[in-house]
Structures are given as structure tokens and as C-alpha cells.
Design a protein around this motif. Structure first.
Motif, short mmCIF file in Angstrom:
data_model
loop_
_atom_site.label_atom_id
_atom_site.label_comp_id
_atom_site.label_asym_id
_atom_site.label_seq_id
_atom_site.Cartn_x
_atom_site.Cartn_y
_atom_site.Cartn_z
N UNK A 173 0.86 -1.18 0.00
CA UNK A 173 0.00 0.00 0.00
C UNK A 173 0.90 1.24 0.00
N UNK A 174 0.83 2.05 -1.07
CA UNK A 174 1.60 3.28 -1.16
C UNK A 174 0.61 4.44 -1.22
N UNK A 175 0.75 5.37 -0.29
CA UNK A 175 -0.18 6.51 -0.25
C UNK A 175 0.49 7.75 0.31
N UNK A 176 -0.14 8.92 0.08
CA UNK A 176 0.38 10.19 0.59
C UNK A 176 -0.30 10.48 1.92
N UNK A 177 0.52 10.63 2.98
CA UNK A 177 0.01 10.83 4.33
C UNK A 177 0.93 11.76 5.09
N UNK A 178 0.37 12.72 5.80
CA UNK A 178 1.15 13.59 6.69
C UNK A 178 2.35 14.20 5.95
N UNK A 179 2.10 14.73 4.75
CA UNK A 179 3.13 15.41 3.96
C UNK A 179 4.27 14.50 3.51
N UNK A 180 4.02 13.22 3.41
CA UNK A 180 5.05 12.32 2.89
C UNK A 180 4.38 11.11 2.25
N UNK A 181 5.14 10.42 1.40
CA UNK A 181 4.67 9.19 0.79
C UNK A 181 5.00 8.04 1.74
N UNK A 182 4.00 7.22 2.04
CA UNK A 182 4.15 6.13 3.00
C UNK A 182 4.02 4.79 2.28
N UNK A 183 4.95 3.87 2.59
CA UNK A 183 4.87 2.50 2.09
C UNK A 183 4.50 1.58 3.23
N UNK A 184 3.41 0.83 3.06
CA UNK A 184 3.03 -0.21 4.01
C UNK A 184 3.07 -1.56 3.30
N UNK A 185 3.62 -2.54 3.99
CA UNK A 185 3.61 -3.91 3.50
C UNK A 185 3.00 -4.77 4.59
N UNK A 186 1.99 -5.54 4.22
CA UNK A 186 1.25 -6.35 5.19
C UNK A 186 0.74 -5.48 6.34
N UNK A 187 0.24 -4.27 5.99
CA UNK A 187 -0.39 -3.33 6.92
C UNK A 187 0.58 -2.72 7.93
N UNK A 188 1.87 -2.88 7.71
CA UNK A 188 2.87 -2.31 8.61
C UNK A 188 3.66 -1.24 7.86
N UNK A 189 3.77 -0.05 8.44
CA UNK A 189 4.56 1.01 7.84
C UNK A 189 6.03 0.63 7.89
N UNK A 190 6.67 0.54 6.73
CA UNK A 190 8.08 0.16 6.68
C UNK A 190 8.96 1.29 6.17
N UNK A 191 8.38 2.25 5.44
CA UNK A 191 9.19 3.35 4.91
C UNK A 191 8.32 4.56 4.62
N UNK A 192 8.94 5.73 4.76
CA UNK A 192 8.32 6.98 4.37
C UNK A 192 9.29 7.77 3.51
N UNK A 193 8.76 8.55 2.58
CA UNK A 193 9.59 9.35 1.70
C UNK A 193 9.15 10.80 1.83
N UNK A 194 10.03 11.63 2.39
CA UNK A 194 9.70 13.02 2.68
C UNK A 194 10.49 13.96 1.79
N UNK A 195 9.79 14.92 1.16
CA UNK A 195 10.45 15.87 0.27
C UNK A 195 10.67 17.21 0.93
N UNK A 196 11.57 18.00 0.33
CA UNK A 196 11.88 19.33 0.86
C UNK A 196 13.17 19.84 0.28
N UNK A 197 13.49 21.08 0.60
CA UNK A 197 14.71 21.71 0.08
C UNK A 197 15.90 21.30 0.92
N UNK A 198 16.36 20.07 0.72
CA UNK A 198 17.44 19.54 1.54
C UNK A 198 18.70 20.37 1.39
N UNK A 199 19.02 20.79 0.16
CA UNK A 199 20.25 21.53 -0.06
C UNK A 199 20.22 22.91 0.59
N UNK A 200 19.03 23.44 0.84
CA UNK A 200 18.91 24.76 1.45
C UNK A 200 18.89 24.71 2.97
N UNK A 201 19.03 23.52 3.55
CA UNK A 201 19.03 23.40 5.00
C UNK A 201 20.21 24.18 5.58
#
Length: 263
Positions: A173-201
Motif C-alpha cells: 500500500x503506497x499513499x500520501x500521508x502527513x506530507x510524505x509518501x508512506x509505504x506499508x507492506x502487510x499493513x505495517x509502515x516500513x518506509x516513508x519518503x519526505x520531500x523538501x529543500x534539503x540543499x537549502x538546510x
């Protein structure tokens, strides 16, 4: 990655940290997370398996001089064919830096995505504690988060590379949640992908990378302990969608999060 369990395609299955000073890292994480250690494969040089409650949870190794420019946790993703995944990575303009090569009971490769975040690919048996399903234990990795420029572009890349976009919809299950893309496998969150201006940190040590979230019983106490051990608490304990969370930079520069389970 020394046991005889299997893992779903594309699921996170291990994390490692290469540091300039291995004994210092063992002391820090041992004191903070209660880890004990046993020797790992000699093929990796000076390498130790971290144990939490007797179960393997991570690998710590001493980096060679050429690898000491950036200290960061590296995740590994399980696959049925490391050659196939390596080919998909190259086809999409990313880099396979090392491998695929034979390693112990399996095969491995190390790669960097188009934004430069480093990750590993593992074909073979995995540690049972890393299988999807079941309750995450304290003092062990809970899930991974990619800190990158464009979360949607990253989701497209990893989805195509590991086949998330073609996998069984009953399991993946891949969906957009809480300002990030969330990957769930077998109903368990295993990874999130968060975007932003990393280089401007404001902190030049922040760049696109995979970020490990460790489960702890008490975030405040663990953050205070980390600081007393010489770490920097980058973000103090606060509420997050996944629970109470703090971001820490260890004494050798590796970023990670500590979090308690959400209600």
C-alpha cells in the motif's frame, strides 16, 4: 542477514553504519539503546552485529579512509534478484557503486538514487526479526524515512526499481500521508519518503539520505541520554504522526530518530 528467513520483495531488511571509530560507536549505541555485540563477517573488515534482547538488529563497521567523508546509516532492501534491481537502477539514471557481488549466503550491491541517497540491495536469507509483521521491539529499528528533494519522484524511482507499483495490492500500500509518501507492506509502515529543500538546510551536513527511526520506551529520557553521551539533539522531543519523536546526530555525525509508539 545471516539467518534463513525470507522477506517480501522490496521490504527493508537490515541497516548498517560505517564510522571512523568503531569502538566509540559501539559504546554510544550500547549505552543509548542497550545493544550488545558479536563479531560479524570478516569480509567486511572490522564489523560487529548489534544485538537487542539477543536478536540481531543492525551492523556497525569501521569505515576505510575513502569512506569517511559522510557518516550515515544505510538501509538494505530485500529482493528476489539483485541483478534485476541493479539493472533497473542503472536504467533510471542512478548509480550502482559496488556489486552485485557474492556475500555469505546471498548477494549484495550498493547504490545511490538519483538524488544521491545511498542504499543496499540484498538477495538471500534475512534476519527473522526484520520480517514484516509483529510488534516492533524497543531499541530496534522501527521504520525508515527517506529525506530527499522530491518525495513523489523518489516514490516513482523506488516503486519501479523494487516493483512496489506492480506488487500484490493486498500486501503493498503506497499513499500520501502527513506530507510524505508512506509505504506499508502487510499493513505495517516500513518506509516513508519526505520531500523538501534539503540543499537549502542551514546545516551543510544534511543531504538526501535514508533516515533510521529507532523505537525506544521514553523519548525524553533517551534524548537526554544521547546528549550526555556527546550527541547533538537536532530536534527535541515532539509529537509526530508516528508517535513522540526526537532527531539525534551521534558523536560521529550520523543522523537518526528515536521515537515511542503512537497511541
Amino acid at each position: 542477514m545471516t539467518e534463513t528467513a525470507s522477506a517480501p520483495q522490496g521490504v527493508p531488511c537490515w541497516v548498517t553504519l560505517l564510522v571512523p571509530h568503531l569502538e566509540a560507536a559501539q559504546h554510544f549505541y550500547g549505552e543509548l539503546l542497550g545493544w550488545h555485540y558479536r563479531p560479524g563477517s570478516q569480509k567486511l573488515g572490522h564489523y560487529e552485529i548489534a544485538l537487542s534482547g539477543g536478536a540481531p538488529v543492525a551492523g556497525l563497521g569501521e569505515a576505510r579512509n575513502s569512506l569517511r567523508t559522510f557518516v550515515a546509516w544505510t538501509p538494505y532492501f530485500a529482493t528476489d534478484s539483485v541483478d534485476t534491481v541493479a539493472g533497473r537502477i542503472r536504467e533510471r539514471g542512478a548509480t550502482v557503486a559496488v556489486g552485485p557481488v557474492r556475500f555469505g549466503p546471498g548477494r549484495v550491491a550498493w547504490a545511490a538514487d538519483p538524488a544521491g541517497a545511498v542504499f543496499g540491495i540484498w538477495e538471500g536469507a534475512v534476519t527473522p526479526g526484520w520480517r514484516v509483521g509483529g510488534r516492533v521491539k524497543a531499541n530496534s529499528p522501527a521504520w525508515l524515512e527517506l529525506i530527499t528533494r522530491d518525495a513523489f519522484a523518489a516514490a516513482l524511482f523506488y516503486g519501479e526499481v523494487f516493483g512496489w507499483d506492480r506488487a500484490d495490492p493486498e500486501r503493498y500500500d503506497i499513499r500520501y500521508e502527513h506530507d510524505r509518501v508512506i509505504l506499508r507492506i502487510d499493513r505495517q509502515t516500513v518506509a516513508g519518503l519526505s520531500g523538501g529543500a534539503v540543499e537549502d538546510a542551514p546545516d551543510p551536513r544534511v543531504r538526501p539520505h535514508w533516515h533510521v527511526h529507532f523505537r525506544v520506551e521514553d523519548v525524553e529520557a533517551s534524548a537526554a541520554k544521547a546528549a550526555s553521551l556527546g550527541a547533538e539533539v537536532v530536534s527535541p522531543p515532539t509529537e509526530s504522526p508516528s508517535g513522540r519523536l526526537a532527531v539525534v546526530r551521534d558523536p560521529q555525525g550520523a543522523l537518526f530518530s528515536i521515537e515511542s509508539e503512537g497511541a
